[in-house]
Design a protein around this motif. Sequence first.
Motif, PDB file in Angstrom:
ATOM      1  N   UNK A   1       2.701  -4.170 -11.363  1.00  8.90           N
ATOM      2  CA  UNK A   1       2.588  -5.101 -10.202  1.00  8.90           C
ATOM      3  C   UNK A   1       2.470  -4.777  -8.655  1.00  8.90           C
ATOM      4  N   UNK A   2       2.185  -3.655  -8.056  1.00 13.83           N
ATOM      5  CA  UNK A   2       2.427  -3.778  -7.242  1.00 13.83           C
ATOM      6  C   UNK A   2       0.362  -4.064  -7.147  1.00 13.83           C
ATOM      7  N   UNK A   3       0.225  -3.237  -8.001  1.00 13.81           N
ATOM      8  CA  UNK A   3      -1.808  -3.344  -8.084  1.00 13.81           C
ATOM      9  C   UNK A   3      -1.853  -4.141  -8.060  1.00 13.81           C
ATOM     10  N   UNK A   4      -1.160  -5.898  -8.695  1.00 16.49           N
ATOM     11  CA  UNK A   4      -2.179  -6.670  -8.773  1.00 16.49           C
ATOM     12  C   UNK A   4      -1.657  -7.950  -7.510  1.00 16.49           C
ATOM     13  N   UNK A   5      -0.433  -7.384  -6.681  1.00 21.01           N
ATOM     14  CA  UNK A   5       0.585  -8.330  -5.103  1.00 21.01           C
ATOM     15  C   UNK A   5      -1.145  -7.461  -4.750  1.00 21.01           C
ATOM     16  N   UNK A   6      -1.217  -6.644  -4.682  1.00 19.69           N
ATOM     17  CA  UNK A   6      -2.733  -6.245  -3.924  1.00 19.69           C
ATOM     18  C   UNK A   6      -3.273  -6.909  -3.596  1.00 19.69           C
ATOM     19  N   UNK A   7      -4.201  -7.192  -5.377  1.00 18.81           N
ATOM     20  CA  UNK A   7      -5.075  -7.441  -5.576  1.00 18.81           C
ATOM     21  C   UNK A   7      -4.944  -9.056  -5.055  1.00 18.81           C
ATOM     22  N   UNK A   8      -3.964  -9.636  -5.011  1.00 19.60           N
ATOM     23  CA  UNK A   8      -3.683 -11.007  -4.653  1.00 19.60           C
ATOM     24  C   UNK A   8      -3.921 -11.486  -3.019  1.00 19.60           C
ATOM     25  N   UNK A   9      -3.492 -10.027  -2.554  1.00 19.74           N
ATOM     26  CA  UNK A   9      -3.424 -10.668  -1.415  1.00 19.74           C
ATOM     27  C   UNK A   9      -4.731  -9.738  -0.442  1.00 19.74           C
ATOM     28  N   UNK A  10      -5.236  -8.852  -0.789  1.00 19.88           N
ATOM     29  CA  UNK A  10      -6.944  -8.766   0.003  1.00 19.88           C
ATOM     30  C   UNK A  10      -8.046 -10.307   0.181  1.00 19.88           C
ATOM     31  N   UNK A  11      -8.278 -11.281  -0.329  1.00 23.42           N
ATOM     32  CA  UNK A  11      -8.841 -12.274   0.764  1.00 23.42           C
ATOM     33  C   UNK A  11      -8.457 -12.142   1.496  1.00 23.42           C
ATOM     34  N   UNK A  12      -6.823 -12.916   1.294  1.00 25.01           N
ATOM     35  CA  UNK A  12      -6.445 -13.472   2.709  1.00 25.01           C
ATOM     36  C   UNK A  12      -6.871 -12.372   4.096  1.00 25.01           C
ATOM     37  N   UNK A  13      -6.262 -11.520   3.483  1.00 26.22           N
ATOM     38  CA  UNK A  13      -7.044  -9.819   4.567  1.00 26.22           C
ATOM     39  C   UNK A  13      -8.464  -9.932   5.109  1.00 26.22           C
TER      40      UNK A  13
ATOM     41  N   UNK B   1       0.314  -1.088  -0.422  1.00 30.96           N
ATOM     42  CA  UNK B   1       0.061   0.138   0.160  1.00 30.96           C
ATOM     43  C   UNK B   1       1.056   1.319   0.394  1.00 30.96           C
ATOM     44  N   UNK B   2       1.878   1.068   0.669  1.00 35.53           N
ATOM     45  CA  UNK B   2       2.769   2.588   0.360  1.00 35.53           C
ATOM     46  C   UNK B   2       3.718   3.170  -0.536  1.00 35.53           C
ATOM     47  N   UNK B   3       3.884   1.326  -0.830  1.00 33.97           N
ATOM     48  CA  UNK B   3       4.326   1.666  -2.368  1.00 33.97           C
ATOM     49  C   UNK B   3       3.500   2.016  -3.619  1.00 33.97           C
ATOM     50  N   UNK B   4       1.771   1.126  -3.568  1.00 32.58           N
ATOM     51  CA  UNK B   4       1.381   1.686  -4.144  1.00 32.58           C
ATOM     52  C   UNK B   4       0.959   3.989  -4.170  1.00 32.58           C
ATOM     53  N   UNK B   5       1.176   4.284  -2.738  1.00 28.19           N
ATOM     54  CA  UNK B   5       1.053   5.685  -3.119  1.00 28.19           C
ATOM     55  C   UNK B   5       2.457   6.510  -3.218  1.00 28.19           C
ATOM     56  N   UNK B   6       3.233   5.623  -3.625  1.00 34.27           N
ATOM     57  CA  UNK B   6       4.233   6.191  -4.195  1.00 34.27           C
ATOM     58  C   UNK B   6       4.295   6.089  -5.240  1.00 34.27           C
ATOM     59  N   UNK B   7       4.315   4.403  -5.938  1.00 39.42           N
ATOM     60  CA  UNK B   7       4.334   4.732  -7.659  1.00 39.42           C
ATOM     61  C   UNK B   7       2.723   4.185  -7.472  1.00 39.42           C
ATOM     62  N   UNK B   8       1.855   5.093  -8.092  1.00 41.25           N
ATOM     63  CA  UNK B   8       0.001   4.515  -8.023  1.00 41.25           C
ATOM     64  C   UNK B   8       0.218   3.819  -9.355  1.00 41.25           C
ATOM     65  N   UNK B   9       1.320   3.297 -10.276  1.00 39.69           N
ATOM     66  CA  UNK B   9       0.985   3.571 -11.980  1.00 39.69           C
ATOM     67  C   UNK B   9       1.388   2.178 -12.036  1.00 39.69           C
ATOM     68  N   UNK B  10       2.229   1.443 -11.220  1.00 36.68           N
ATOM     69  CA  UNK B  10       2.887   0.860 -10.850  1.00 36.68           C
ATOM     70  C   UNK B  10       1.779  -0.809 -11.020  1.00 36.68           C
TER      71      UNK B  10
END
Length: 323
Positions: free
Chosen positions: A91-103, A80-89
Amino acid sequence: MSYVMSKGKLRLLAPVVLLSTLVACSGKDETAAPAAAPAPAVAEKVQAMDTQQLRDLASAALRENRMYAPAGDNAMEYYLALRDKLPDDASIKSALTDLQPYTLIAAEQALGREDFPETQRLIALVEKVDPNAPALPRLKQGVTGSMQVAERRTVEEADKAKKDAETRAKQQVEQQRLAQQQAAEASAAQQLAAKQEAARKESERQEAERQTAARREAEQRSAAAAAAQQAAAPKPAAAPTLRAVSTPAPRYPADALRSGTSGEVLVELSIGTDGSVTDARVLRANPARVFDREALNAVKRWKFEPISSPTTTRRTLAFAPNK
């Protein structure tokens, strides 16, 4: 849980299935009361890190299965901190999407065990990833409802504890009253028992005095009668004088002689008019049952001069190995 990192992009197995399960479990009520304001989703110390440090820490957190916990040191916060710094990345968005169900699953579990601070922290992470996540309204409503239930339960438990305390206090008062009543009854019973015991002892004392007086009177009458009888009765003839004719010594027991044992035996003799011993018995022996038989065998052979009437006498036979 398996994951693959390729070209800087995280791939987790079966995220769509997990997310679909959570969405299917969502309630029909799409409007939920807002939960208490949680702490910031991403810790300030995490937000202050540079991108390279965040990438390294995110990768390490994934390797160590720290996907959403502990707070301030998990993959969700780092990405999430990386997405705030690199909003267009991507890979970061994909990682967050993958982590969301477990959270989301972790939030459901925390809510189930009524760990509301942890539930709100995880909800904040999910909401920061996707404010429109379908499960968010239900989770928020669940937090509010569960907190209300917990609050009511706390109030009910407090009321019950208060009532229990009042009941115990009443019971203690009643127990004290009963204890005081029992103590008073016990004291009265002791006093009555003491009076009865005193009366019994006085009665026994009077009875003892009466019996003593009666016994003394009876003894005085008996003594007077005995004295009168003795005065009227003829005086008995004096015991005849015994003169020994033959008094063979007893045989020394072989065992006592070998052991050097000495002793004595007191024997009672019955003497007939012809001077012979008609009966004999041991009155005392020291040591016991060592010289008894030989002492009786010896005295039964004794002979005295004839006497006018039968008589009884006692003799002590001494046994010494050197004599």
